[in-house]
Design an enzyme around this catalytic site. Sequence first.
Site, PDB file in Angstrom:
ATOM      1  N   VAL A   1      42.447  22.888  34.687  1.00  0.00           N
ATOM      2  CA  VAL A   1      42.282  23.490  33.438  1.00  0.00           C
ATOM      3  C   VAL A   1      42.939  25.038  33.527  1.00  0.00           C
ATOM      4  O   VAL A   1      43.783  25.322  32.577  1.00  0.00           O
ATOM      5  CB  VAL A   1      41.148  23.564  32.919  1.00  0.00           C
ATOM      6  CG1 VAL A   1      40.684  24.456  31.775  1.00  0.00           C
ATOM      7  CG2 VAL A   1      40.718  22.041  32.472  1.00  0.00           C
ATOM      8  N   GLU A   2      42.563  25.631  34.849  1.00  0.00           N
ATOM      9  CA  GLU A   2      43.176  27.223  34.639  1.00  0.00           C
ATOM     10  C   GLU A   2      44.623  26.921  34.814  1.00  0.00           C
ATOM     11  O   GLU A   2      45.151  28.030  34.115  1.00  0.00           O
ATOM     12  CB  GLU A   2      42.416  27.605  35.986  1.00  0.00           C
ATOM     13  CG  GLU A   2      40.994  27.805  35.565  1.00  0.00           C
ATOM     14  CD  GLU A   2      40.660  28.837  34.396  1.00  0.00           C
ATOM     15  OE1 GLU A   2      41.567  29.694  34.392  1.00  0.00           O
ATOM     16  OE2 GLU A   2      39.615  28.743  34.238  1.00  0.00           O
ATOM     17  N   SER A   3      45.332  26.372  35.575  1.00  0.00           N
ATOM     18  CA  SER A   3      46.683  26.727  35.832  1.00  0.00           C
ATOM     19  C   SER A   3      47.433  25.139  35.882  1.00  0.00           C
ATOM     20  O   SER A   3      48.550  25.299  36.432  1.00  0.00           O
ATOM     21  CB  SER A   3      46.973  27.076  37.291  1.00  0.00           C
ATOM     22  OG  SER A   3      46.680  26.534  38.185  1.00  0.00           O
TER      23      SER A   3
END
Length: 400
Positions: free
Chosen positions: A127-129
């Site tokens: 989700v973050e990157s």
Amino acid sequence: MRTAHFGRRAAAVGLVAWLGLAAPASASAAGFSTCIDSLKGQVVAQGVSADLAARALNGARYDEEVLRKARAQPEFKTPIWDYLGFLVDEQRIADGRTMMARYDRVLRAAEERFGVNRYVIAAIWGVESNFGQDAGDNYLPHALANLVCGGVRTKFFRGELVAALKLVDRGDLELNELYGSWAGAFGQTQFIPSTYQRLAVDFDGDGRRDLVKSVPDALGSTANYLHKAGWRKGESWMIEVKVPPGYNGPTGRRNKASLSSWGQRGVTRADGAPISGGAQAGLLLPAGPKGPGFLVFRNFDAIYSYNQAESYALAISHLADRLAGYPAFRTAWPTDDPPLSRAQRFELQRLLLAQGYDVGEVDGKIGPQSRAAIKAAEERFGMKPTGRPGGKIYRALGGR
Ligand code: CA
């Protein structure tokens, strides 16, 4: 999810609300170079080497774009099912399984050392990157300098600038690796520099904490973050449940009670099976009693602390479950206009463009221009103009 990130963790989360209360003094292009000179002195006073301060800040230009983003008010409230539809789509689940296989040894080592479930670590990375694919392209020293000199949470962002440069001074990173979100979150785990300084670990053993290029360092650091946030080894984070029709009893992440007491209130597993036991959980009904319900445990709170939003923690929890092979939610969201995946968002923009609507860049990101185009198309089809990228307008335009 870049658009959701006003900066990694804690302090940056209230940014938009804060900006609504106090419009910062406008930075002028004229005053900017004076401010940069003074800022160089300030970061050196806080222990950054003078040479590095000069290299980082010489050449900084007044950047209207960063300030515009910092001052933007969220104009559109995303329904929970759209948020989850975007973050937990089939493509991310498939990519996640591939990446988990590739980094199996690292993930198991992180799970072993920090006691944190590897599916959750992988879900955060995804989700973050997008598993390291999209970590942001703003040059941090200049973006942070613009926020400081633009009067946006000056003290906070100056602290982040100092922390970022100290990472370079101590040899974790090179100056030219400091690229991330406009608000300072960067690397594969999207830590803000102060969090990086505090919680990043060297998990590949090369002596540097490199969350930009080293997947092991990034995954180990995420595990360390969750461990420090109170993760409890071997315990669950979330289960889907059903509440009795018309349920109006207690809800909320902090309103924890034993599974047995939830059972006494008529809450069951999503398939109707009874629940019992002493584990403490809170009940979330993000779309009301008719939508899916969730009992969330202490480990959900650890995930929550990563981005301070229940919708975020729900997305991570569910993606982790999907990566582990569990099915999609059993109860449908209470909407007849289902969310679109990322691939469908691209396709929606292509369809709008092909039919004469100006969506700006076809990038799968539904910004103000795409919303305006969706509204115009909805009006043409005699639908209520919402600007939302949903299944109805997608199908009306010919999407499948
Ligand atoms: Ca390392």
